[in-house]
Design a protein around this motif. Structure first.
Motif, mmCIF file in Angstrom:
data_model
loop_
_atom_site.group_PDB
_atom_site.id
_atom_site.type_symbol
_atom_site.label_atom_id
_atom_site.label_comp_id
_atom_site.label_asym_id
_atom_site.label_seq_id
_atom_site.Cartn_x
_atom_site.Cartn_y
_atom_site.Cartn_z
ATOM 1 N N PHE A 137 0.839 -1.200 0.000
ATOM 2 C CA PHE A 137 0.000 0.000 0.000
ATOM 3 C C PHE A 137 0.866 1.238 0.000
ATOM 4 N N ASP A 138 0.251 2.341 -0.433
ATOM 5 C CA ASP A 138 0.916 3.639 -0.414
ATOM 6 C C ASP A 138 0.537 4.355 0.866
ATOM 7 N N ALA A 139 1.500 5.013 1.462
ATOM 8 C CA ALA A 139 1.259 5.778 2.679
ATOM 9 C C ALA A 139 1.655 7.225 2.437
ATOM 10 N N SER A 140 0.702 8.099 2.619
ATOM 11 C CA SER A 140 0.992 9.535 2.559
ATOM 12 C C SER A 140 1.096 10.010 3.994
ATOM 13 N N ILE A 141 2.299 10.161 4.468
ATOM 14 C CA ILE A 141 2.497 10.568 5.852
ATOM 15 C C ILE A 141 3.302 11.855 5.889
ATOM 16 N N THR A 142 3.063 12.617 6.930
ATOM 17 C CA THR A 142 3.694 13.930 7.003
ATOM 18 C C THR A 142 5.102 13.875 7.570
ATOM 19 N N SER A 143 5.350 12.953 8.477
ATOM 20 C CA SER A 143 6.697 12.837 9.025
ATOM 21 C C SER A 143 7.479 11.806 8.214
ATOM 22 N N THR A 144 8.761 11.680 8.488
ATOM 23 C CA THR A 144 9.575 10.754 7.708
ATOM 24 C C THR A 144 9.242 9.298 8.017
ATOM 25 N N LYS A 145 8.821 9.028 9.256
ATOM 26 C CA LYS A 145 8.430 7.670 9.625
ATOM 27 C C LYS A 145 7.202 7.727 10.507
ATOM 28 N N GLN A 146 6.389 6.684 10.431
ATOM 29 C CA GLN A 146 5.169 6.629 11.219
ATOM 30 C C GLN A 146 4.871 5.181 11.579
ATOM 31 N N ASP A 147 4.344 4.974 12.781
ATOM 32 C CA ASP A 147 3.990 3.620 13.202
ATOM 33 C C ASP A 147 2.679 3.191 12.565
ATOM 34 N N VAL A 148 2.582 1.906 12.296
ATOM 35 C CA VAL A 148 1.353 1.308 11.795
ATOM 36 C C VAL A 148 1.044 0.114 12.694
ATOM 37 N N ILE A 149 -0.239 -0.059 13.008
ATOM 38 C CA ILE A 149 -0.676 -1.180 13.838
ATOM 39 C C ILE A 149 -1.484 -2.114 12.950
ATOM 40 N N ILE A 150 -1.156 -3.407 12.997
ATOM 41 C CA ILE A 150 -1.826 -4.398 12.151
ATOM 42 C C ILE A 150 -2.436 -5.472 13.035
ATOM 43 N N VAL A 155 -0.216 -8.328 14.899
ATOM 44 C CA VAL A 155 1.070 -8.306 14.217
ATOM 45 C C VAL A 155 1.983 -7.311 14.909
ATOM 46 N N GLY A 156 1.392 -6.299 15.523
ATOM 47 C CA GLY A 156 2.192 -5.331 16.261
ATOM 48 C C GLY A 156 2.389 -4.058 15.493
ATOM 49 N N SER A 157 3.329 -3.316 15.918
ATOM 50 C CA SER A 157 3.592 -2.003 15.368
ATOM 51 C C SER A 157 4.834 -2.062 14.483
ATOM 52 N N LYS A 158 4.716 -1.509 13.314
ATOM 53 C CA LYS A 158 5.835 -1.432 12.382
ATOM 54 C C LYS A 158 5.956 0.026 11.944
ATOM 55 N N GLN A 159 7.116 0.387 11.441
ATOM 56 C CA GLN A 159 7.283 1.753 10.962
ATOM 57 C C GLN A 159 7.131 1.818 9.450
ATOM 58 N N LEU A 160 6.368 2.818 9.006
ATOM 59 C CA LEU A 160 6.161 3.079 7.588
ATOM 60 C C LEU A 160 7.050 4.218 7.141
ATOM 61 N N THR A 161 7.338 4.222 5.867
ATOM 62 C CA THR A 161 7.947 5.387 5.253
ATOM 63 C C THR A 161 6.953 5.931 4.243
ATOM 64 N N SER A 162 7.056 7.187 3.912
ATOM 65 C CA SER A 162 6.144 7.786 2.954
ATOM 66 C C SER A 162 6.341 7.125 1.590
ATOM 67 N N GLY A 163 5.246 6.844 0.918
ATOM 68 C CA GLY A 163 5.309 6.185 -0.385
ATOM 69 C C GLY A 163 4.893 4.733 -0.285
ATOM 70 N N LYS A 164 5.446 3.899 -1.168
ATOM 71 C CA LYS A 164 5.061 2.488 -1.224
ATOM 72 C C LYS A 164 5.664 1.703 -0.064
ATOM 73 N N ASN A 165 4.837 0.852 0.536
ATOM 74 C CA ASN A 165 5.265 -0.012 1.631
ATOM 75 C C ASN A 165 4.796 -1.428 1.336
ATOM 76 N N GLU A 166 5.571 -2.400 1.800
ATOM 77 C CA GLU A 166 5.207 -3.806 1.647
ATOM 78 C C GLU A 166 5.529 -4.536 2.941
#
Length: 80
Positions: free
Chosen positions: A12-25, A38-49
């Motif tokens: 998925f694509d993530a449009s986030i304002t900071s350079t990294k953001q946590d995601v909960i799954i 699944v816990g918390s992972k860090q996203l970066t802006s743009g495409k994530n897998e």
């Protein structure tokens, strides 16, 4: 692929304002019960897998919820 056998790949694509953001799954069953955190992972802006191991789940219908600071995504998948 859907249905899945041992792992699920989420892209998925993530449009986030900071350079990294946590995601909960979380993965829930048809009754809405959480069967896997699944816990918390860090996203970066743009495409994530992410690749999630689902070997421990019984066959059936499940829902995966991806929650970020700005958005919540719910998807259905079938485990064989």
């Amino acid at each position: 692929p859907n249905p899945v056998t041992s792992q699920i790949t989420i892209q998925f694509d993530a449009s986030i304002t900071s350079t990294k953001q946590d995601v909960i799954i979380d993965i829930t069953n048809e009754l809405g019960q959480t069967v896997k955190k699944v816990g918390s992972k860090q996203l970066t802006s743009g495409k994530n897998e992410m690749i999630i191991d689902v070997n421990d789940l019984k066959g059936g219908v499940y829902f995966i919820q991806i929650q970020t600071q700005n958005n919540t995504i719910n998807k259905r998948f079938i485990k064989q």
